[in-house]
Design an enzyme around this catalytic site. Structure first.
Site, PDB file in Angstrom:
ATOM      1  N   ASP A 125      -6.529   1.309   6.124  1.00 21.79           N
ATOM      2  CA  ASP A 125      -5.766   0.087   5.827  1.00 21.79           C
ATOM      3  C   ASP A 125      -4.254   0.251   5.939  1.00 21.79           C
ATOM      4  O   ASP A 125      -3.500  -0.592   5.454  1.00 21.79           O
ATOM      5  CB  ASP A 125      -6.114  -0.411   4.425  1.00 21.79           C
ATOM      6  CG  ASP A 125      -5.670   0.547   3.325  1.00 21.79           C
ATOM      7  OD1 ASP A 125      -5.373   1.714   3.649  1.00 21.79           O
ATOM      8  OD2 ASP A 125      -5.636   0.132   2.158  1.00 21.79           O
ATOM      9  N   GLU A 126      -3.782   1.290   6.612  1.00 23.38           N
ATOM     10  CA  GLU A 126      -2.346   1.536   6.647  1.00 23.38           C
ATOM     11  C   GLU A 126      -1.946   2.199   7.954  1.00 23.38           C
ATOM     12  O   GLU A 126      -2.669   3.062   8.464  1.00 23.38           O
ATOM     13  CB  GLU A 126      -1.942   2.433   5.471  1.00 23.38           C
ATOM     14  CG  GLU A 126      -0.457   2.705   5.362  1.00 23.38           C
ATOM     15  CD  GLU A 126      -0.124   3.571   4.160  1.00 23.38           C
ATOM     16  OE1 GLU A 126       1.067   3.783   3.905  1.00 23.38           O
ATOM     17  OE2 GLU A 126      -1.056   4.033   3.473  1.00 23.38           O
TER      18      GLU A 126
END
Length: 400
Positions: A125-126
């Site tokens: 998610d990053e």
């Protein structure tokens, strides 16, 4: 991404938007979803009252993520679910669906690289993005591009993200947390004293609990306090490398490039048991779980094209103390029998008098399988065949 797992679940269950929702515990299954569809006709038609509540949870799972509405009650990632149930019993509990999360992860990253191809993948998610040479990327100090990416990601996935824009990775990471959710924060070098120095030292990615506690014991609470310390003093108290890094980080200095390709150094699988298991009383159950973990690690290695030769185990006891053991062998492997054999040898080096709450298996020292294949051919650890049939390795005594 903003509360990524929870946000993906809210796309599936839009009736839960704005409510405290926790992700964790069990795994999502297609069979359960089919039952829900048969009962309600559509997932979005399920009444809110029909969802399970965190307050009824009994077990030893941990929270993967929570919506911002749940976080207001002090619930957060990696918190034990029983503790979270006391803080927010009314929260709705949803199972984990990693297959779906990975699909959305790939989708938002595809949107980014279409505009800014110099992207470092930092997990599900990053990401970091170097937009130095992206046309129009410098408009308003990067704010315009950040907002364009936000809009494009939302259009493609329905998900929101927060963006930190800064001269380097250290500051960009910190800035990305300033205005969550769906925020854009632009941090210039001249903003360091006003926006970074008042923050606690732990806000620097790389200062963990132990270093944070030591800094606090030395009277250093904020990043500004840290920045006032002489380099020699930090080296004296934290060692040459880490002391120098603390000095640089407190002044916002970071020369790490955005790395577009990286190789994994290890792969592992672990599980926390629903109840404590004892090596003697629960030997059969532990052995079955151990075998399954070895098989899952082997499957990960084969699917991703890697092999390793450092094999280890991890145990966490009922008192939450953890222990690890590993063995490095001569031949690279990606085969479950070989992994289980060596991991079993590691187990013999671990005290087994206490009950166990977590068990894990790890393979490190990874290389691409194509590069290791020739060396592995015909070796016992490469294929497991010379030692006899697969069942021979599987029958090694464990937890005795």
């Amino acid at each position: 991404m903003d509360a990524f797992f929870a946000s993906v679940e809210l796309l599936r269950y839009p009736q839960l938007k704005g409510l405290p929702v926790v992700i964790g515990g069990s795994r999502h299954s297609a069979e359960h979803e089919a039952q829900l569809l048969a009962q309600w006709g559509a997932l979005e038609q399920i009444p809110v009252d029909a969802f399970p509540r965190l307050g009824r949870y009994v077990g030893r799972g941990v929270i993967t993520t929570a919506t911002y509405a749940a976080r207001q009650f002090g619930v957060g990632s990696a918190m034990g679910m029983m503790k979270a149930a006391r803080l927010c019993p009314q929260a709705i509990l949803l199972p984990i669906d990693f297959v779906r999360y990975r699909q959305y992860s790939r989708a938002f990253k595809e949107v980014i690289v279409a505009t800014a191809p110099v992207m470092e993948d930092r997990g599900i998610d990053e990401v970091y993005i170097d937009f130095t040479h992206v046309p129009g990327g410098q408009a308003e100090g990067g704010r315009v591009l950040a907002m364009q990416l936000q809009q494009a990601i939302f259009a493609a996935t329905g998900l929101t993200c927060s963006v930190g824009v800064a001269p380097n990775k250290l500051l960009a990471k910190m800035a990305s947390e300033f205005n969550k959710p769906q925020g854009v924060s632009v941090l210039q070098p001249q903003d360091l004293e006003a926006q970074i120095w008042p923050l606690p030292c732990r806000k620097i990615n790389g200062i963990g609990p132990k270093a944070g506690a030591k800094l606090e014991a030395l009277g250093i609470v904020s990043i500004g306090d840290l920045a006032q310390q002489p380099l020699a003093w930090l080296v004296q108290h934290f060692g040459k490398a880490y002391g120098a890094w603390l000095h640089a980080a407190s002044h916002g200095l970071d020369d790490r490039p955005v790395v577009t390709e990286s190789e994994p150094v290890s792969m592992s699988r672990e599980t926390t048991f629903a109840r404590d298991l004892h090596a003697h009383h629960d030997r059969a159950e532990l052995t079955a779980i151990f075998t399954q973990l070895c098989e899952r690690v082997a499957d990960d290695l084969q699917r991703k094209g890697y092999a390793g030769r450092t094999i280890g185990v991890k145990l966490r006891y009922a008192n939450f103390k953890s222990v690890t053991r590993e063995i490095t062998v001569d031949t690279f492997t990606q085969e479950a029998p070989a992994i289980r054999r060596v991991a079993g040898q590691c187990l013999k080096r671990v005290p087994l008098e206490q009950s166990i709450r977590l068990l894990g298996v790890r393979v490190g020292g990874l290389v691409h399988w194509d590069a290791a294949k020739q060396q592995a051919q015909g070796e016992v650890l490469g294929s497991g065949r010379k030692a006899g049939a697969k069942g021979d390795l599987w029958s090694l005594p464990l937890f005795d």
